[in-house]
Structure formats: structure tokens, C-alpha cells
Design a protein around this motif. Sequence first.
Motif, PDB file in Angstrom:
ATOM      1  N   LEU A 169      35.956  16.416  71.917  1.00 37.77           N
ATOM      2  CA  LEU A 169      36.645  17.577  71.363  1.00 37.77           C
ATOM      3  C   LEU A 169      36.734  18.687  72.410  1.00 37.77           C
ATOM      4  CD1 LEU A 169      35.085  17.671  67.791  1.00 37.77           C
ATOM      5  CD2 LEU A 169      37.506  17.275  68.313  1.00 37.77           C
ATOM      6  N   TYR A 226      39.836  21.213  71.790  1.00 32.86           N
ATOM      7  CA  TYR A 226      39.882  21.430  70.347  1.00 32.86           C
ATOM      8  C   TYR A 226      39.637  22.900  69.997  1.00 32.86           C
ATOM      9  CZ  TYR A 226      38.454  21.435  65.471  1.00 32.86           C
ATOM     10  OH  TYR A 226      38.325  21.720  64.138  1.00 32.86           O
ATOM     11  N   LEU A 281      42.848  17.567  66.309  1.00 29.70           N
ATOM     12  CA  LEU A 281      41.927  16.441  66.489  1.00 29.70           C
ATOM     13  C   LEU A 281      42.606  15.202  67.060  1.00 29.70           C
ATOM     14  CD1 LEU A 281      40.101  16.683  63.054  1.00 29.70           C
ATOM     15  CD2 LEU A 281      39.163  17.331  65.280  1.00 29.70           C
ATOM     16  N   THR A 300      41.741  13.775  70.588  1.00 31.01           N
ATOM     17  CA  THR A 300      40.374  13.241  70.616  1.00 31.01           C
ATOM     18  C   THR A 300      40.319  11.877  69.953  1.00 31.01           C
ATOM     19  OG1 THR A 300      39.377  15.435  70.676  1.00 31.01           O
ATOM     20  CG2 THR A 300      38.001  13.640  69.833  1.00 31.01           C
ATOM     21  N   SER A 337      32.911  19.481  65.297  1.00 31.50           N
ATOM     22  CA  SER A 337      34.043  20.416  65.191  1.00 31.50           C
ATOM     23  C   SER A 337      33.582  21.776  64.665  1.00 31.50           C
ATOM     24  CB  SER A 337      35.161  19.829  64.331  1.00 31.50           C
ATOM     25  OG  SER A 337      34.725  19.559  63.027  1.00 31.50           O
ATOM     26  N   ARG A 351      34.075  25.368  66.590  1.00 31.42           N
ATOM     27  CA  ARG A 351      34.741  26.512  65.938  1.00 31.42           C
ATOM     28  C   ARG A 351      33.831  27.734  65.899  1.00 31.42           C
ATOM     29  NH1 ARG A 351      36.210  22.446  62.458  1.00 31.42           N
ATOM     30  NH2 ARG A 351      34.854  23.230  60.816  1.00 31.42           N
TER      31      ARG A 351
END
Length: 145
Positions: free
Chosen positions: A97, A102, A108, A111, A136, A140
Motif C-alpha cells: 500500500l 495508497y 487499493l 496494490t 490501510s 490513513r
Amino acid sequence: MESYRELRERQQKEFNELPLGFAFSMEQFRGMMERWGLDPEKDQDKLYRIPGGGFIQKKDHKHFHEVADRHAAELEAAKKSDTDGTGFLYQMFLYELDNHEYGYTGDLEDTLDCLGLTWEELKASPVMLKALDKASTEIREREGC
């Protein structure tokens, strides 16, 4: 157990040591053939083409497949060893990611493509979904998204 990054780096080093050649023009092809001690006009029957503009001599083809098959088996074994999604699978998703931006794109797909995974495979694996969610979410939060 190797981390995802360690496995990836070791396998890349082994792959880089394979006797592969790449040529994107006739000049490069001739140079590659000469480095291998082959005649670019007469010895083309001693080669196999591989994806990405690559070539391998037929005499090295078996070794190439042995390495590729072993790498695939090692990756699958490492993925299966992570039974709760907090180890190897989490490392794998976090690394890829990050590698595919990402945190910037929120996408996504690159990836998943890189890892050869489909949404159907993810949905069928609660452990992989957990690992992807954990990785993820971490990205974030790190990026302030």
C-alpha cells in the motif's frame, strides 16, 4: 520467519542473479547475444522470450522456472503462516500500500494487482481482509485522512 520486506528483497536479489537478458532494439539484442557468446543471426533458436522484453537461454530455462516456482511457494507458505492477519499478511499489505501510494490516492487496485489478488479472493478470506483493513487504517491515520 522472514518479514515480507526481507522475503521480497531476498527473492529480488535471487531473481537479479538469474542469467536473463533484456533487449528493446536490435542493437541491444546483438549486444546481449554477444555477451552470451552467441551469434545474433544464427543462435536465436537457443533462446526463449520472456515477458517484458526479456530473453533466457534455453539451457537456463529450467533453473529460471525452478527459482520462480520456489519464490511463489515461499510467498504462499508465508501468507498461510499468518493465521490472524497481524503478521506477514499485514506487513505485505502495509508495504505494498505504501509502495503504491495508497496514502495519497486512496486506491487499493494497484496494490491488489501487484499482489495478484482479486476482490473475490479478499472477500473469501477474513484473515486477508483483517490484514488489509489494519494496514490501510494505519496508513490513513498516519496520513491524517
